[in-house]
Structures are given as C-alpha cells and as structure tokens.
Motif scaffolding. Sequence first.
Motif, PDB file in Angstrom:
ATOM      1  N   ALA A   1       0.828  -1.206   0.000  1.00 43.00           N
ATOM      2  CA  ALA A   1       0.000   0.000   0.000  1.00 43.00           C
ATOM      3  C   ALA A   1       0.862   1.256   0.000  1.00 43.00           C
ATOM      4  CB  ALA A   1      -0.929  -0.005   1.211  1.00 43.00           C
ATOM      5  N   THR A   2       1.898   1.268   0.820  1.00 46.22           N
ATOM      6  CA  THR A   2       2.759   2.447   0.892  1.00 46.22           C
ATOM      7  C   THR A   2       3.449   2.697  -0.435  1.00 46.22           C
ATOM      8  OG1 THR A   2       3.124   2.028   3.253  1.00 46.22           O
ATOM      9  CG2 THR A   2       4.662   3.516   2.156  1.00 46.22           C
ATOM     10  N   ARG A   3       3.932   1.645  -1.069  1.00 47.96           N
ATOM     11  CA  ARG A   3       4.565   1.797  -2.375  1.00 47.96           C
ATOM     12  C   ARG A   3       3.571   2.363  -3.392  1.00 47.96           C
ATOM     13  NH1 ARG A   3       6.688  -3.048  -3.075  1.00 47.96           N
ATOM     14  NH2 ARG A   3       8.842  -2.430  -2.641  1.00 47.96           N
ATOM     15  N   ALA A   4       2.359   1.856  -3.383  1.00 50.11           N
ATOM     16  CA  ALA A   4       1.351   2.338  -4.335  1.00 50.11           C
ATOM     17  C   ALA A   4       1.040   3.816  -4.113  1.00 50.11           C
ATOM     18  CB  ALA A   4       0.082   1.502  -4.212  1.00 50.11           C
ATOM     19  N   LEU A   5       0.885   4.222  -2.869  1.00 48.17           N
ATOM     20  CA  LEU A   5       0.561   5.616  -2.574  1.00 48.17           C
ATOM     21  C   LEU A   5       1.713   6.543  -2.939  1.00 48.17           C
ATOM     22  CD1 LEU A   5      -1.235   5.169   0.874  1.00 48.17           C
ATOM     23  CD2 LEU A   5      -2.277   5.342  -1.401  1.00 48.17           C
ATOM     24  N   LEU A   6       2.939   6.122  -2.698  1.00 49.09           N
ATOM     25  CA  LEU A   6       4.098   6.931  -3.085  1.00 49.09           C
ATOM     26  C   LEU A   6       4.166   7.116  -4.597  1.00 49.09           C
ATOM     27  CD1 LEU A   6       6.784   5.449  -0.666  1.00 49.09           C
ATOM     28  CD2 LEU A   6       6.103   7.859  -0.772  1.00 49.09           C
ATOM     29  N   ALA A   7       3.659   6.134  -5.333  1.00 48.33           N
ATOM     30  CA  ALA A   7       3.672   6.206  -6.791  1.00 48.33           C
ATOM     31  C   ALA A   7       2.470   6.954  -7.363  1.00 48.33           C
ATOM     32  CB  ALA A   7       3.723   4.797  -7.379  1.00 48.33           C
ATOM     33  N   GLY A   8       1.574   7.442  -6.498  1.00 52.24           N
ATOM     34  CA  GLY A   8       0.450   8.243  -6.971  1.00 52.24           C
ATOM     35  C   GLY A   8      -0.902   7.568  -6.926  1.00 52.24           C
ATOM     36  N   ALA A   9      -0.974   6.321  -6.433  1.00 51.15           N
ATOM     37  CA  ALA A   9      -2.267   5.643  -6.330  1.00 51.15           C
ATOM     38  C   ALA A   9      -3.160   6.379  -5.332  1.00 51.15           C
ATOM     39  CB  ALA A   9      -2.075   4.200  -5.893  1.00 51.15           C
ATOM     40  N   LYS A  10      -4.461   6.238  -5.521  1.00 48.64           N
ATOM     41  CA  LYS A  10      -5.438   6.908  -4.655  1.00 48.64           C
ATOM     42  C   LYS A  10      -5.921   6.009  -3.517  1.00 48.64           C
ATOM     43  CE  LYS A  10      -5.320  10.339  -7.567  1.00 48.64           C
ATOM     44  NZ  LYS A  10      -4.519  11.546  -7.267  1.00 48.64           N
ATOM     45  N   GLY A  11      -5.611   4.733  -3.579  1.00 50.90           N
ATOM     46  CA  GLY A  11      -6.084   3.842  -2.536  1.00 50.90           C
ATOM     47  C   GLY A  11      -5.466   2.469  -2.664  1.00 50.90           C
ATOM     48  N   PHE A  12      -5.842   1.612  -1.724  1.00 48.10           N
ATOM     49  CA  PHE A  12      -5.356   0.236  -1.693  1.00 48.10           C
ATOM     50  C   PHE A  12      -6.393  -0.592  -0.941  1.00 48.10           C
ATOM     51  CE2 PHE A  12      -3.220  -3.321   0.354  1.00 48.10           C
ATOM     52  CZ  PHE A  12      -2.457  -3.853  -0.678  1.00 48.10           C
ATOM     53  N   GLN A  13      -6.649  -1.798  -1.435  1.00 47.91           N
ATOM     54  CA  GLN A  13      -7.621  -2.668  -0.789  1.00 47.91           C
ATOM     55  C   GLN A  13      -6.976  -4.023  -0.519  1.00 47.91           C
ATOM     56  OE1 GLN A  13     -10.819  -1.872   0.150  1.00 47.91           O
ATOM     57  NE2 GLN A  13     -10.962  -3.878   1.129  1.00 47.91           N
ATOM     58  N   GLY A  14      -6.699  -4.292   0.755  1.00 50.31           N
ATOM     59  CA  GLY A  14      -6.185  -5.587   1.153  1.00 50.31           C
ATOM     60  C   GLY A  14      -7.107  -6.228   2.155  1.00 50.31           C
ATOM     61  N   ASP A  15      -6.704  -7.359   2.668  1.00 47.86           N
ATOM     62  CA  ASP A  15      -7.523  -8.034   3.667  1.00 47.86           C
ATOM     63  C   ASP A  15      -7.479  -7.308   5.010  1.00 47.86           C
ATOM     64  OD1 ASP A  15      -8.254 -10.031   1.875  1.00 47.86           O
ATOM     65  OD2 ASP A  15      -6.543 -11.304   2.426  1.00 47.86           O
ATOM     66  N   HIS A  16      -6.350  -6.649   5.322  1.00 44.62           N
ATOM     67  CA  HIS A  16      -6.185  -6.008   6.624  1.00 44.62           C
ATOM     68  C   HIS A  16      -5.773  -4.545   6.519  1.00 44.62           C
ATOM     69  CE1 HIS A  16      -6.550  -9.854   8.742  1.00 44.62           C
ATOM     70  NE2 HIS A  16      -5.859 -10.353   7.736  1.00 44.62           N
ATOM     71  N   VAL A  17      -5.389  -4.109   5.344  1.00 40.29           N
ATOM     72  CA  VAL A  17      -4.945  -2.728   5.129  1.00 40.29           C
ATOM     73  C   VAL A  17      -5.783  -2.119   4.010  1.00 40.29           C
ATOM     74  CG1 VAL A  17      -3.024  -1.273   4.400  1.00 40.29           C
ATOM     75  CG2 VAL A  17      -2.601  -3.229   5.902  1.00 40.29           C
ATOM     76  N   ARG A  18      -6.392  -0.988   4.319  1.00 40.14           N
ATOM     77  CA  ARG A  18      -7.272  -0.341   3.334  1.00 40.14           C
ATOM     78  C   ARG A  18      -7.047   1.164   3.351  1.00 40.14           C
ATOM     79  NH1 ARG A  18     -10.024  -3.866   6.427  1.00 40.14           N
ATOM     80  NH2 ARG A  18     -10.817  -5.771   5.441  1.00 40.14           N
ATOM     81  N   VAL A  19      -6.977   1.735   2.156  1.00 41.54           N
ATOM     82  CA  VAL A  19      -6.875   3.179   1.993  1.00 41.54           C
ATOM     83  C   VAL A  19      -7.778   3.568   0.833  1.00 41.54           C
ATOM     84  CG1 VAL A  19      -5.346   5.153   1.584  1.00 41.54           C
ATOM     85  CG2 VAL A  19      -4.438   3.091   2.697  1.00 41.54           C
ATOM     86  N   SER A  20      -8.525   4.645   0.977  1.00 49.03           N
ATOM     87  CA  SER A  20      -9.357   5.105  -0.130  1.00 49.03           C
ATOM     88  C   SER A  20      -9.354   6.630  -0.185  1.00 49.03           C
ATOM     89  CB  SER A  20     -10.799   4.597   0.017  1.00 49.03           C
ATOM     90  OG  SER A  20     -11.404   5.105   1.189  1.00 49.03           O
ATOM     91  N   ARG A  21      -9.496   7.148  -1.382  1.00 50.04           N
ATOM     92  CA  ARG A  21      -9.633   8.584  -1.655  1.00 50.04           C
ATOM     93  C   ARG A  21      -8.487   9.404  -1.053  1.00 50.04           C
ATOM     94  NH1 ARG A  21     -15.843   9.921  -0.258  1.00 50.04           N
ATOM     95  NH2 ARG A  21     -15.256   8.823   1.659  1.00 50.04           N
ATOM     96  N   PHE A  22      -7.277   8.882  -1.187  1.00 43.64           N
ATOM     97  CA  PHE A  22      -6.088   9.568  -0.693  1.00 43.64           C
ATOM     98  C   PHE A  22      -5.276  10.046  -1.890  1.00 43.64           C
ATOM     99  CE2 PHE A  22      -1.520   9.459   0.246  1.00 43.64           C
ATOM    100  CZ  PHE A  22      -1.450  10.327   1.327  1.00 43.64           C
ATOM    101  N   ALA A  23      -4.654  11.215  -1.758  1.00 47.17           N
ATOM    102  CA  ALA A  23      -3.754  11.705  -2.805  1.00 47.17           C
ATOM    103  C   ALA A  23      -2.565  12.373  -2.144  1.00 47.17           C
ATOM    104  CB  ALA A  23      -4.468  12.685  -3.727  1.00 47.17           C
ATOM    105  N   LEU A  24      -1.380  11.874  -2.428  1.00 49.41           N
ATOM    106  CA  LEU A  24      -0.149  12.462  -1.910  1.00 49.41           C
ATOM    107  C   LEU A  24       0.140  13.728  -2.705  1.00 49.41           C
ATOM    108  CD1 LEU A  24       2.181  11.913   0.133  1.00 49.41           C
ATOM    109  CD2 LEU A  24       3.382  10.786  -1.747  1.00 49.41           C
ATOM    110  N   THR A  25       0.042  14.890  -2.076  1.00 46.20           N
ATOM    111  CA  THR A  25       0.124  16.155  -2.821  1.00 46.20           C
ATOM    112  C   THR A  25       1.554  16.598  -3.097  1.00 46.20           C
ATOM    113  OG1 THR A  25       0.003  17.440  -0.771  1.00 46.20           O
ATOM    114  CG2 THR A  25      -2.085  16.939  -1.887  1.00 46.20           C
TER     115      THR A  25
END
Length: 330
Positions: A125-149
């Motif tokens: 998830a952290t790698r995806a967000l650093l690369a510009g992803a807006k979220g991540f969906q795992g079994d135990h880790v979830r992020v949505s509607r995030f943008a690293l500005t």
Amino acid sequence: MPTVDLAISPTSPGLGASELVELCIAAENLGYTAAWTAEVAGPGTFALLGAIAARTARLDLGVAVVPSSTRSPALLAMEAATVSQLLGGRTMSLGIGSSSQFILDSWHAAPFEPPLTRVRETVEATRALLAGAKGFQGDHVRVSRFALTTPPAGAVRLFVGALGPGMLGVAGAVGDGVCLNLMPPSLVPRQRQAVVDGALRAGRELPGDFTVMARLHTVPTDDLNAGRSLVRSAFGPYFGQPVYNRFLAWMGYPEEAAAVAAAFATGDRDGVARAMHDRVVDDVALVGDTSRIRNRLDEYAAAGLDVSALNVIGSASEVAGALKALRPRG
C-alpha cells in the motif's frame, strides 16, 4: 574480501535527538555511507531523519524499522515523501516490520495479527501511494480517496524487517531490501536463501539492487565480560518475546531459547542472563576492541551482508570515538 557499506545507526540508548544528529554529521565526515534510525521508545524516527537530512549533504537515510500498524500507509507515505524532499535527491529507505505483540498491545493499542499479511500489505500500500495511487484494498490494510500532494524528491526504497523464514519470505515477495537484526554472520546465508525462496513463491525475480542490511549492536570495550553483561541486560528481554525467542531457536540455540522463555515468564532476569551465555552474546552483538569488531565486520561482509549499520552503545563521546576508530577503510 567482499566489501560492505558501513553506515551509522543513530539509536544509542540514552542519547537525545540533538546528540544523534551531531553523531551523524561526524559519521558523514568520516566516510560512512548512510544513517539508519530505528523506532522503539527513543526519538521519533521521522523527525530525527528530517533533522539529519537538514544537517548533512551526502548521507543516504533509512529507518530499520517502523511497525506496520502504528501508522497508516497514507501517513507512512507522507512521512517518507517529506524526508525524501529534505534529502533533495538522496535515497530514502523505509523499513517496515511487525514489531512485537507486547509493544503493540501495551504501548500502542495497535493490532499485531496477522503479522506476515499485515506487513506485506502495508509495504504494498505504501509503495502504491508513493507512486500516486489513490487507494489500496487488502484483507487487513485499506486506503481510499487519498492523494499524496507532494511526491518524493528521490528514490524511496521499501524494506521489510525480518528475522525468520516467514517474514524473510515476505521481504523476498515485496521488498526492495531486508532489514536484519541480532543475528550472527553464519545465519546470513540462510536468511538470504529464505528471501530468495519467498521471491520464487511469489513468482518474482529479486532485483539486482536488492539490499540486505543489518543494524549491528556494537559495544567497544577492552573488558569483554563487562561488554557482554551490557548486551545481556539490553537484549536478553528481547529474546523473551515470542518472535525473538523463536528466532533464537531457529538460529541454532533451541535449549537456550527455552531457558530464556522460562526465566522471562517468571520475571527471573538472572535466569535470562545465564541462558544468554558468551557464545550467544558474541553471535548477536559486536563486543570487544577495535580489531575484534573489525574482524566481525569482515565476517558479515563475507557472509553476504550489503550494509552494516553500527548501533554503538555508549555515551556520546564513546560513540564518536568508536565511529572514528571503525571508520570505513580507504
């Protein structure tokens, strides 16, 4: 003799943030390649890294490690990007591990289980967000509607903190490197193979720049008995925790691991110390004079360690003296 990058781990117990920053400045001037902080109960790692970044010009920076469940992946991405921006193009390495159930339960009221999946998903998830992803969906880790500005200014490499085969396999599956701890040189080839096996199970070929680093706990002294006693006091309780206790057994000390666990369960500190006999202590720490410690560093290089980060235990002046005495050759 294979070469190994020599780094500082500015985590000496009892030293405050300002002292640790000054030691990193000194280490840079002595030719050390990087500074790897850690996070237990001392200075907060990202604030410390920011201060080091602002006061140095050449050191790469890393953390080995932060727990996977005390910060969200969004916050980890924000913190890593901030340090990267302060580094101005130098490399930032972020190590993520499971910590221990005791620390997470007692200090942070944070979840520990399931450690392998949680660490893996946090890294992904952290790698995806650093690369510009807006979220991540795992079994135990979830992020949505995030943008690293404000993105990183340089490379951010994600490491996995690992001891035994399960988490070493996670490092092989998703890491840019692995952070080792409290292990003898003789164990490093087994640990590297467990990383490779994890990559194969994940259908992944390890990148050529995959890095095996370790924080090496270092006690410079001419009094071996006193130095070993310090290691027993500092790290004996670690091996009373289930994760580290299993690791001690896997390392080749099953009888000692059982004795440590039994003594720790009853609060018998002397019993823990007795179980940590001299051979165990010498396997998990670097104790002795400069020549003895340099020989151990050569053993780690020969075993396949890429980065040795020295956590020198002592006063600020003792740490500074040891860093000078052990400075990189050439």
